[in-house]
Design an enzyme around this catalytic site. Structure first.
Site, mmCIF file in Angstrom:
data_model
loop_
_atom_site.group_PDB
_atom_site.id
_atom_site.type_symbol
_atom_site.label_atom_id
_atom_site.label_comp_id
_atom_site.label_asym_id
_atom_site.label_seq_id
_atom_site.Cartn_x
_atom_site.Cartn_y
_atom_site.Cartn_z
ATOM 1 N N TRP A 144 -8.625 -2.762 1.833
ATOM 2 C CA TRP A 144 -9.692 -2.191 1.000
ATOM 3 C C TRP A 144 -9.593 -0.685 0.812
ATOM 4 O O TRP A 144 -10.403 -0.110 0.092
ATOM 5 C CB TRP A 144 -11.077 -2.533 1.589
ATOM 6 C CG TRP A 144 -11.194 -2.305 3.066
ATOM 7 C CD1 TRP A 144 -11.156 -3.266 4.032
ATOM 8 C CD2 TRP A 144 -11.332 -1.055 3.749
ATOM 9 N NE1 TRP A 144 -11.253 -2.687 5.281
ATOM 10 C CE2 TRP A 144 -11.373 -1.322 5.132
ATOM 11 C CE3 TRP A 144 -11.431 0.276 3.343
ATOM 12 C CZ2 TRP A 144 -11.502 -0.327 6.104
ATOM 13 C CZ3 TRP A 144 -11.560 1.277 4.310
ATOM 14 C CH2 TRP A 144 -11.591 0.965 5.660
ATOM 15 N N LYS A 168 -4.073 -11.628 -3.234
ATOM 16 C CA LYS A 168 -5.442 -11.705 -2.699
ATOM 17 C C LYS A 168 -5.917 -10.312 -2.292
ATOM 18 O O LYS A 168 -5.406 -9.724 -1.344
ATOM 19 C CB LYS A 168 -5.485 -12.628 -1.472
ATOM 20 C CG LYS A 168 -6.919 -12.955 -1.073
ATOM 21 C CD LYS A 168 -7.067 -13.350 0.360
ATOM 22 C CE LYS A 168 -7.115 -12.199 1.291
ATOM 23 N NZ LYS A 168 -8.296 -11.324 1.151
ATOM 24 N N PRO A 169 -6.919 -9.768 -2.992
ATOM 25 C CA PRO A 169 -7.483 -8.482 -2.576
ATOM 26 C C PRO A 169 -8.426 -8.666 -1.384
ATOM 27 O O PRO A 169 -8.810 -9.784 -1.043
ATOM 28 C CB PRO A 169 -8.278 -8.028 -3.814
ATOM 29 C CG PRO A 169 -8.605 -9.284 -4.553
ATOM 30 C CD PRO A 169 -7.530 -10.306 -4.222
ATOM 31 N N GLY A 219 -2.347 -4.241 5.945
ATOM 32 C CA GLY A 219 -3.620 -4.347 6.641
ATOM 33 C C GLY A 219 -3.447 -3.911 8.082
ATOM 34 O O GLY A 219 -2.502 -3.201 8.424
ATOM 35 N N SER A 220 -4.343 -4.371 8.920
ATOM 36 C CA SER A 220 -4.328 -3.913 10.314
ATOM 37 C C SER A 220 -3.211 -4.598 11.103
ATOM 38 O O SER A 220 -2.739 -5.685 10.742
ATOM 39 C CB SER A 220 -5.672 -4.227 10.957
ATOM 40 O OG SER A 220 -5.863 -5.623 10.968
ATOM 41 N N GLU A 241 2.990 -4.003 6.287
ATOM 42 C CA GLU A 241 2.629 -2.573 6.305
ATOM 43 C C GLU A 241 1.332 -2.484 7.086
ATOM 44 O O GLU A 241 0.278 -2.898 6.587
ATOM 45 C CB GLU A 241 2.428 -2.062 4.870
ATOM 46 C CG GLU A 241 3.690 -2.058 4.026
ATOM 47 C CD GLU A 241 4.627 -0.906 4.386
ATOM 48 O OE1 GLU A 241 4.228 0.011 5.122
ATOM 49 O OE2 GLU A 241 5.773 -0.942 3.927
ATOM 50 N N CYS A 275 -3.834 4.934 5.666
ATOM 51 C CA CYS A 275 -2.941 4.509 6.757
ATOM 52 C C CYS A 275 -2.192 5.708 7.303
ATOM 53 O O CYS A 275 -2.041 5.867 8.507
ATOM 54 C CB CYS A 275 -1.975 3.452 6.245
ATOM 55 S SG CYS A 275 -1.050 3.954 4.798
ATOM 56 N N GLU A 372 -6.445 3.413 16.588
ATOM 57 C CA GLU A 372 -6.613 3.816 15.185
ATOM 58 C C GLU A 372 -8.096 3.775 14.842
ATOM 59 O O GLU A 372 -8.718 2.721 14.902
ATOM 60 C CB GLU A 372 -5.855 2.846 14.269
ATOM 61 C CG GLU A 372 -5.999 3.212 12.813
ATOM 62 C CD GLU A 372 -5.416 2.173 11.857
ATOM 63 O OE1 GLU A 372 -5.614 0.970 12.064
ATOM 64 O OE2 GLU A 372 -4.757 2.595 10.890
HETATM 65 N N1 LIG Z 1 1.007 0.751 6.583
HETATM 66 C C1 LIG Z 1 0.411 0.796 5.398
HETATM 67 O O1 LIG Z 1 1.032 0.999 4.363
HETATM 68 C C2 LIG Z 1 -1.086 0.595 5.318
HETATM 69 C C3 LIG Z 1 -1.737 0.959 4.138
HETATM 70 C C4 LIG Z 1 -3.114 0.803 4.049
HETATM 71 C C5 LIG Z 1 -3.836 0.260 5.098
HETATM 72 N N2 LIG Z 1 -3.188 -0.085 6.240
HETATM 73 C C6 LIG Z 1 -3.953 -0.601 7.384
HETATM 74 O O2 LIG Z 1 -4.951 -1.531 6.948
HETATM 75 C C7 LIG Z 1 -6.060 -1.513 7.836
HETATM 76 C C8 LIG Z 1 -7.352 -1.424 7.038
HETATM 77 O O3 LIG Z 1 -7.424 -2.476 6.151
HETATM 78 P P1 LIG Z 1 -8.287 -3.814 6.424
HETATM 79 O O4 LIG Z 1 -9.422 -3.507 7.351
HETATM 80 O O5 LIG Z 1 -8.546 -4.435 5.093
HETATM 81 O O6 LIG Z 1 -7.247 -4.704 7.227
HETATM 82 P P2 LIG Z 1 -7.378 -6.242 7.631
HETATM 83 O O7 LIG Z 1 -6.172 -6.544 8.437
HETATM 84 O O8 LIG Z 1 -8.696 -6.544 8.200
HETATM 85 O O9 LIG Z 1 -7.330 -7.021 6.232
HETATM 86 C C9 LIG Z 1 -6.276 -6.843 5.323
HETATM 87 C C10 LIG Z 1 -6.237 -8.033 4.385
HETATM 88 O O10 LIG Z 1 -5.882 -9.202 5.133
HETATM 89 C C11 LIG Z 1 -6.814 -10.245 4.866
HETATM 90 N N3 LIG Z 1 -6.845 -11.101 6.073
HETATM 91 C C12 LIG Z 1 -7.700 -11.047 7.114
HETATM 92 N N4 LIG Z 1 -7.361 -11.992 8.042
HETATM 93 C C13 LIG Z 1 -6.266 -12.629 7.559
HETATM 94 C C14 LIG Z 1 -5.432 -13.677 8.064
HETATM 95 N N5 LIG Z 1 -5.648 -14.269 9.250
HETATM 96 N N6 LIG Z 1 -4.381 -14.053 7.309
HETATM 97 C C15 LIG Z 1 -4.119 -13.458 6.122
HETATM 98 N N7 LIG Z 1 -4.870 -12.468 5.599
HETATM 99 C C16 LIG Z 1 -5.931 -12.062 6.312
HETATM 100 C C17 LIG Z 1 -8.090 -9.514 4.544
HETATM 101 O O11 LIG Z 1 -8.988 -10.348 3.837
HETATM 102 C C18 LIG Z 1 -7.552 -8.358 3.706
HETATM 103 O O12 LIG Z 1 -7.287 -8.779 2.385
HETATM 104 C C19 LIG Z 1 -5.838 -0.309 8.727
HETATM 105 O O13 LIG Z 1 -5.351 -0.739 9.977
HETATM 106 C C20 LIG Z 1 -4.768 0.490 7.988
HETATM 107 O O14 LIG Z 1 -3.982 1.328 8.794
HETATM 108 C C21 LIG Z 1 -1.832 0.060 6.373
HETATM 109 O O1 LIG Z 2 -3.176 3.870 3.052
HETATM 110 C C1 LIG Z 2 -2.044 3.979 2.602
HETATM 111 C C2 LIG Z 2 -1.715 4.552 1.253
HETATM 112 C C3 LIG Z 2 -1.570 5.999 1.359
HETATM 113 C C4 LIG Z 2 -1.180 6.646 0.062
HETATM 114 O O2 LIG Z 2 -0.396 6.099 -0.706
HETATM 115 O O3 LIG Z 2 -1.637 7.758 -0.157
#
Ligand SMILES: NC(=O)c1ccc[n+]([C@@H]2O[C@H](COP(=O)([O-])OP(=O)(O)OC[C@H]3O[C@@H](n4cnc5c(N)ncnc54)[C@H](O)[C@@H]3O)[C@@H](O)[C@H]2O)c1
Ligand SMILES: O=CCCC(=O)O
Length: 470
Positions: A144, A168-169, A219-220, A241, A275, A372
């Protein structure tokens, strides 16, 4: 109340039964609804992507044209999409406009990128070529914090390589992505890009669905580990990622007043929900006090408010769990010896606002330093010598990006080379996230990379073919 559509097989589906509420983080009020995709609709989306795959992979020129038309569409709709992004995510309008512009940039970059082919000889002396083939249907899952950009970083290389996609967003931020899907529907053959919305377990269903051959997830780290385990049972390719806990090391020769503005925004852009944001600062003990003063002055001057107000510099946090997480970690830090030089609490107003917070943190274990926290709170920890600072920066499970701040370029570059992560910068933090440079984490910050030809390779398999006669 606005309502928005899933896009499956080139159709917009607004009439799918259950609805998911979307709230504006600046007010906490629900202002839109999107469909909650059920298992049958997910099956339809995967089947549509599978039907579309072979003709799409055969049409290299058509794929280039489609990506470039998608970029045009985004640029034309930038004003309304940016507003929608601010409403659902909370980021200030200027940052939302940047996200839309960068998404278009990524689409154009991949529209222009040639898929590499290499000609060589086999052991019999025959000329052969090594080509990259698409994998099939890709499951793309986005978080998000940058809902559209991080989705486009997946779909642009995936589509360019000849795959089709089910995207899937996040359930917190589905609107801009769905609006994008509706806008580009006529520019893509039916089934090439399908967008499904809904709360969990939709992502889990998608990862374990038999059709996708590749999962690209942002995601996380905790969710990434579940995704990796589920993908393994279907022997699917993965790109992950994941989370980060990026350190910035400030050397004793750095000028705190000179670096404060850049360091502040490296930590607080998008309210720290980046991130690759600075999440912990290691400042040499000789300058920690001056650095705290300079960062505090910056934090107190920042304009916090509704992102729709053009004068706002920091919006709300994006959702209630994120606000709760930041508050919990700040309270824990204050209970364990840290001092809030400014901020330290949620703001008493509607919406999910937290005061920009600068913490003077004692050396030693502290959750806000070790985990984090992904929000507008920055711990500044003193160190005595560079070796100690590098050890602390490399400690822990994450390895996304890092930075070194100094007035001595050679000294900073030497320290930078000792850091264990995907990208290190000097006197700036993760500013080089551009379409042509690889971006990905070491350690538990991820597997694989996005961007550049490497990002495209993640959506392909290698094939050796006889070389066509010249
Ligand atoms: N490394 C990168 O490029 C990068 C970029 C942006 C965000 N992030 C990380 O994302 C996290 C924040 O985002 P968030 O809170 O949406 O993360 P999240 O892991 O809670 O959710 C990410 C996505 O995964 C989906 N999801 C949840 N459980 C799932 C499952 N069991 N199987 C498949 N999909 C599932 C969610 O609905 C959402 O669309 C932070 O930890 C951040 O560091 C990483
Ligand atoms: O959260 C990751 C994306 C960061 C960016 O592209 O600026």
């Amino acid at each position: 109340m606005d309502s928005h559509a899933m896009t499956i097989d080139g159709r917009a589906d607004t009439d799918s039964g259950a609805a998911l509420d979307v709230a504006n983080p600046a007010t906490g009020e629900v202002f839109a609804q999107v469909p909650q995709c059920d298992r049958q609709q997910l099956d339809e989306a995967c089947a549509a992507a599978e039907r579309a795959y072979r003709p799409w992979r055969a049409d290299d020129a058509g794929r280039r044209r489609a990506l470039s038309r998608m970029a045009d569409v985004l640029e034309r709709a930038a004003t309304s999409l940016a507003r929608m992004l601010t409403q659902e995510q909370g980021k200030p309008l200027a940052e939302a406009r940047t996200e839309i512009a960068r998404s278009a940039l990524w689409l154009r970059y991949y529209a222009d990128l040639d898929i590499p082919r290499e000609v060589t000889s086999n052991d019999a002396g025959d000329r052969v070529e090594i080509v990259r083939r698409p994998l099939g249907v890709v499951a793309a899952i986005a978080p998000w914090n940058f809902p559209l950009l991080l989705a486009v970083r997946k779909i642009a290389p995936a589509l360019r390589a000849g795959n089709t996609v089910v995207l899937k967003p996040s359930p917190y931020t589905p609107l801009t992505t769905l609006a994008f899907g509706a806008l580009v529907r006529d520019d893509l053959p039916p089934g090439v890009l399908n967008i499904v919305s809904g709360p969990e377990p939709l992502g889990a269903w998608l990862v374990s669905h038999p059709v996708p051959r590749k999962v690209s997830f942002t995601g996380s780290t905790a969710t990434g580990m579940k995704v990796a385990a589920a993908a393994a049972t279907g022997l699917k390719h993965i790109t992950l990622e994941l989370g980060g806990n990026d350190p910035a090391i400030v050397l004793p020769d750095a000028d705190p007043d000179h670096i404060a503005d850049s360091l502040f925004w490296s930590a607080f852009r998008n309210n720290g929900q980046v991130c690759a944001a600075v999440k912990r600062v290691y400042a040499h003990e000789r300058i920690q006090g001056r650095l705290l003063d300079a960062l505090t002055a910056r934090a107190r001057a920042v304009r916090v408010g509704d992102g729709l107000d053009e004068t706002t510099e920091l919006g709300p946090l994006s959702n209630p769990p994120q606000l709760g997480r930041v508050h919990e970690l700040v309270k824990d830090a204050l209970a364990h010896g840290a001092t809030a030089v400014t901020g330290g609490r949620p703001l008493h107003q509607p919406g999910y606002f937290f005061a920009p917070t600068i913490l003077s943190a004692p050396p030693g274990a502290l959750r806000i330093v070790d985990e984090e926290q992904f929000g507008p709170a920055l711990p500044v920890v003193p160190y005595q010598d560079l070796e100690e600072a590098i050890f602390l920066a490399n400690a822990g499970e994450y390895g996304l990006t890092a930075s070194v701040w100094s007035s001595d370029g050679d000294r900073a570059a030497k320290a930078a080379s000792a850091l264990e992560c995907g990208q290190v910068t000097v006197n700036a933090h993760a500013t080089s996230i551009c379409p042509s440079l690889p971006f990905g984490g070491h350690k538990r910050s991820g597997i694989g990379v996005e961007n550049g030809p490497w990002g495209l390779h993640e959506f392909t398999g290698l094939q050796v073919l006889p070389c066509p006669a010249a």
